[in-house]
Design a protein around this motif. Sequence first.
Motif, PDB file in Angstrom:
ATOM      1  N   MET A 233       0.839  -1.296   0.079  1.00 42.76           N
ATOM      2  CA  MET A 233       0.200   0.016  -0.035  1.00 42.76           C
ATOM      3  C   MET A 233       0.955   1.224   0.109  1.00 42.76           C
ATOM      4  O   MET A 233       2.039   1.195   0.463  1.00 42.76           O
ATOM      5  CB  MET A 233      -0.958  -0.076   1.179  1.00 42.76           C
ATOM      6  CG  MET A 233      -1.938  -1.026   1.206  1.00 42.76           C
ATOM      7  SD  MET A 233      -2.921  -1.138  -0.106  1.00 42.76           S
ATOM      8  CE  MET A 233      -4.226   0.195   0.334  1.00 42.76           C
TER       9      MET A 233
ATOM     10  N   VAL B 210     -10.650   6.370  -0.034  1.00 44.23           N
ATOM     11  CA  VAL B 210      -9.957   5.058  -0.720  1.00 44.23           C
ATOM     12  C   VAL B 210      -8.728   4.983  -1.089  1.00 44.23           C
ATOM     13  O   VAL B 210      -8.080   6.209  -1.226  1.00 44.23           O
ATOM     14  CB  VAL B 210     -10.803   5.145  -2.121  1.00 44.23           C
ATOM     15  CG1 VAL B 210     -10.384   3.651  -2.705  1.00 44.23           C
ATOM     16  CG2 VAL B 210     -12.345   5.097  -2.042  1.00 44.23           C
ATOM     17  N   ARG B 211      -7.955   4.149  -0.652  1.00 48.46           N
ATOM     18  CA  ARG B 211      -6.417   3.877  -1.012  1.00 48.46           C
ATOM     19  C   ARG B 211      -6.440   2.725  -1.771  1.00 48.46           C
ATOM     20  O   ARG B 211      -6.791   1.702  -1.452  1.00 48.46           O
ATOM     21  CB  ARG B 211      -5.554   4.024   0.268  1.00 48.46           C
ATOM     22  CG  ARG B 211      -5.939   5.463   0.983  1.00 48.46           C
ATOM     23  CD  ARG B 211      -4.630   5.461   2.131  1.00 48.46           C
ATOM     24  NE  ARG B 211      -3.391   5.623   1.766  1.00 48.46           N
ATOM     25  CZ  ARG B 211      -3.091   6.534   1.445  1.00 48.46           C
ATOM     26  NH1 ARG B 211      -3.648   7.958   1.527  1.00 48.46           N
ATOM     27  NH2 ARG B 211      -1.534   6.839   1.089  1.00 48.46           N
ATOM     28  N   ILE B 212      -5.559   2.807  -2.759  1.00 47.56           N
ATOM     29  CA  ILE B 212      -5.421   1.710  -3.714  1.00 47.56           C
ATOM     30  C   ILE B 212      -3.833   1.348  -3.822  1.00 47.56           C
ATOM     31  O   ILE B 212      -2.936   2.039  -4.074  1.00 47.56           O
ATOM     32  CB  ILE B 212      -5.843   2.060  -5.152  1.00 47.56           C
ATOM     33  CG1 ILE B 212      -7.393   2.604  -5.156  1.00 47.56           C
ATOM     34  CG2 ILE B 212      -5.640   0.883  -6.166  1.00 47.56           C
ATOM     35  CD1 ILE B 212      -7.766   2.620  -6.399  1.00 47.56           C
ATOM     36  N   GLY B 213      -3.732  -0.077  -3.604  1.00 45.35           N
ATOM     37  CA  GLY B 213      -2.304  -0.727  -3.642  1.00 45.35           C
ATOM     38  C   GLY B 213      -2.298  -2.006  -4.370  1.00 45.35           C
ATOM     39  O   GLY B 213      -3.258  -2.195  -5.284  1.00 45.35           O
TER      40      GLY B 213
ATOM     41  N   GLY C 167      -2.843  -8.377  -8.361  1.00 48.42           N
ATOM     42  CA  GLY C 167      -3.966  -7.704  -8.449  1.00 48.42           C
ATOM     43  C   GLY C 167      -4.041  -6.344  -7.691  1.00 48.42           C
ATOM     44  O   GLY C 167      -2.827  -6.033  -7.301  1.00 48.42           O
ATOM     45  N   LYS C 168      -5.087  -6.027  -7.159  1.00 48.91           N
ATOM     46  CA  LYS C 168      -5.155  -4.849  -6.428  1.00 48.91           C
ATOM     47  C   LYS C 168      -5.706  -4.953  -5.067  1.00 48.91           C
ATOM     48  O   LYS C 168      -6.510  -6.093  -4.913  1.00 48.91           O
ATOM     49  CB  LYS C 168      -6.127  -3.753  -7.332  1.00 48.91           C
ATOM     50  CG  LYS C 168      -5.565  -3.154  -8.376  1.00 48.91           C
ATOM     51  CD  LYS C 168      -6.563  -2.193  -9.075  1.00 48.91           C
ATOM     52  CE  LYS C 168      -7.678  -3.191  -9.835  1.00 48.91           C
ATOM     53  NZ  LYS C 168      -8.493  -2.377 -10.740  1.00 48.91           N
ATOM     54  N   HIS C 169      -5.142  -4.151  -4.368  1.00 50.29           N
ATOM     55  CA  HIS C 169      -5.543  -4.127  -2.572  1.00 50.29           C
ATOM     56  C   HIS C 169      -6.245  -2.781  -2.624  1.00 50.29           C
ATOM     57  O   HIS C 169      -5.440  -1.889  -2.770  1.00 50.29           O
ATOM     58  CB  HIS C 169      -4.566  -4.473  -1.849  1.00 50.29           C
ATOM     59  CG  HIS C 169      -5.000  -4.439  -0.388  1.00 50.29           C
ATOM     60  ND1 HIS C 169      -5.745  -5.551  -0.003  1.00 50.29           N
ATOM     61  CD2 HIS C 169      -4.890  -3.761   0.584  1.00 50.29           C
ATOM     62  CE1 HIS C 169      -5.946  -5.407   1.249  1.00 50.29           C
ATOM     63  NE2 HIS C 169      -5.215  -4.359   1.589  1.00 50.29           N
ATOM     64  N   ILE C 170      -7.187  -2.725  -2.091  1.00 48.82           N
ATOM     65  CA  ILE C 170      -8.060  -1.346  -2.081  1.00 48.82           C
ATOM     66  C   ILE C 170      -8.781  -1.517  -0.552  1.00 48.82           C
ATOM     67  O   ILE C 170      -9.219  -2.175   0.186  1.00 48.82           O
ATOM     68  CB  ILE C 170      -9.158  -1.210  -3.113  1.00 48.82           C
ATOM     69  CG1 ILE C 170      -8.757  -1.337  -4.311  1.00 48.82           C
ATOM     70  CG2 ILE C 170      -9.954  -0.109  -2.841  1.00 48.82           C
ATOM     71  CD1 ILE C 170      -9.701  -1.071  -5.272  1.00 48.82           C
ATOM     72  N   THR C 171      -8.305  -0.167   0.297  1.00 51.09           N
ATOM     73  CA  THR C 171      -8.953   0.098   1.662  1.00 51.09           C
ATOM     74  C   THR C 171      -9.685   1.277   1.368  1.00 51.09           C
ATOM     75  O   THR C 171      -9.507   2.018   0.680  1.00 51.09           O
ATOM     76  CB  THR C 171      -7.997   0.040   2.746  1.00 51.09           C
ATOM     77  OG1 THR C 171      -7.071   1.457   2.380  1.00 51.09           O
ATOM     78  CG2 THR C 171      -7.006  -0.991   2.724  1.00 51.09           C
ATOM     79  N   LEU C 172     -10.982   0.910   2.070  1.00 48.61           N
ATOM     80  CA  LEU C 172     -11.817   2.377   1.901  1.00 48.61           C
ATOM     81  C   LEU C 172     -12.997   2.174   3.362  1.00 48.61           C
ATOM     82  O   LEU C 172     -12.816   1.446   4.142  1.00 48.61           O
ATOM     83  CB  LEU C 172     -12.871   2.223   0.964  1.00 48.61           C
ATOM     84  CG  LEU C 172     -13.512   1.183   0.483  1.00 48.61           C
ATOM     85  CD1 LEU C 172     -14.848   1.055   1.225  1.00 48.61           C
ATOM     86  CD2 LEU C 172     -13.913   1.094  -0.966  1.00 48.61           C
ATOM     87  N   GLU C 173     -13.318   3.631   3.681  1.00 46.34           N
ATOM     88  CA  GLU C 173     -14.013   3.944   4.763  1.00 46.34           C
ATOM     89  C   GLU C 173     -15.624   3.947   4.081  1.00 46.34           C
ATOM     90  O   GLU C 173     -15.872   4.687   3.175  1.00 46.34           O
ATOM     91  CB  GLU C 173     -13.775   4.793   5.639  1.00 46.34           C
ATOM     92  CG  GLU C 173     -12.402   4.500   6.327  1.00 46.34           C
ATOM     93  CD  GLU C 173     -12.001   5.961   7.080  1.00 46.34           C
ATOM     94  OE1 GLU C 173     -10.740   5.781   7.266  1.00 46.34           O
ATOM     95  OE2 GLU C 173     -12.807   6.925   7.198  1.00 46.34           O
TER      96      GLU C 173
END
Lengths: 87, 87
Positions: A10, A38-41, B41-47
């Motif tokens: 990330m 949103v944060r994209i890694g 692939g992608k790892h995404i975090t969000l609130e």
Amino acid sequence: MKFQASIDIMPLPALLDPQGKAVSSNMKNIGLATIGNVRIGKHITLEVEAANQAEAEDQVRMACEKLLANQIMEQFEFRVEALEAVA
Amino acid sequence: MKFQASIDIMPLPALLDPQGKAVSSNMKNIGLATIGNVRIGKHITLEVEAANQAEAEDQVRMACEKLLANQIMEQFEFRVEALEAVA
């Protein structure tokens, strides 16, 4: 013995994430204004051949440090699980 | 109530992953020939702001389906955790 590693890379929390920002601001356009920050890694899975869990973790850490993650801008975390036991 | 979602989006198992292939074949160049079968692939975090866990999961699923994942080529999985409780 084969292990499966699952790695999350990330952008560092202190850094802006323009891709994540763009997605955040588009959420309201699709009727999801409740979603933000949103944060994209990257998510990476790989298989590693090693004698034991500790050795597998060392290999994965080395792969992250040398090739997969840019530690100036990214942080990584991973978990390693045995795929199959040897007889 | 605020929830934190953590989403993994990966290329479907049936599809080739050229980026992962390239990384796999480079592993031996950095002395890590034990590592293979890399998929990226992608790892995404969000609130997300929602009344309860189920509603938060619905919002996240909708975001994945409408915007984040391309379901022709990718599959997603996610987990949602409460960030803070309301009084």
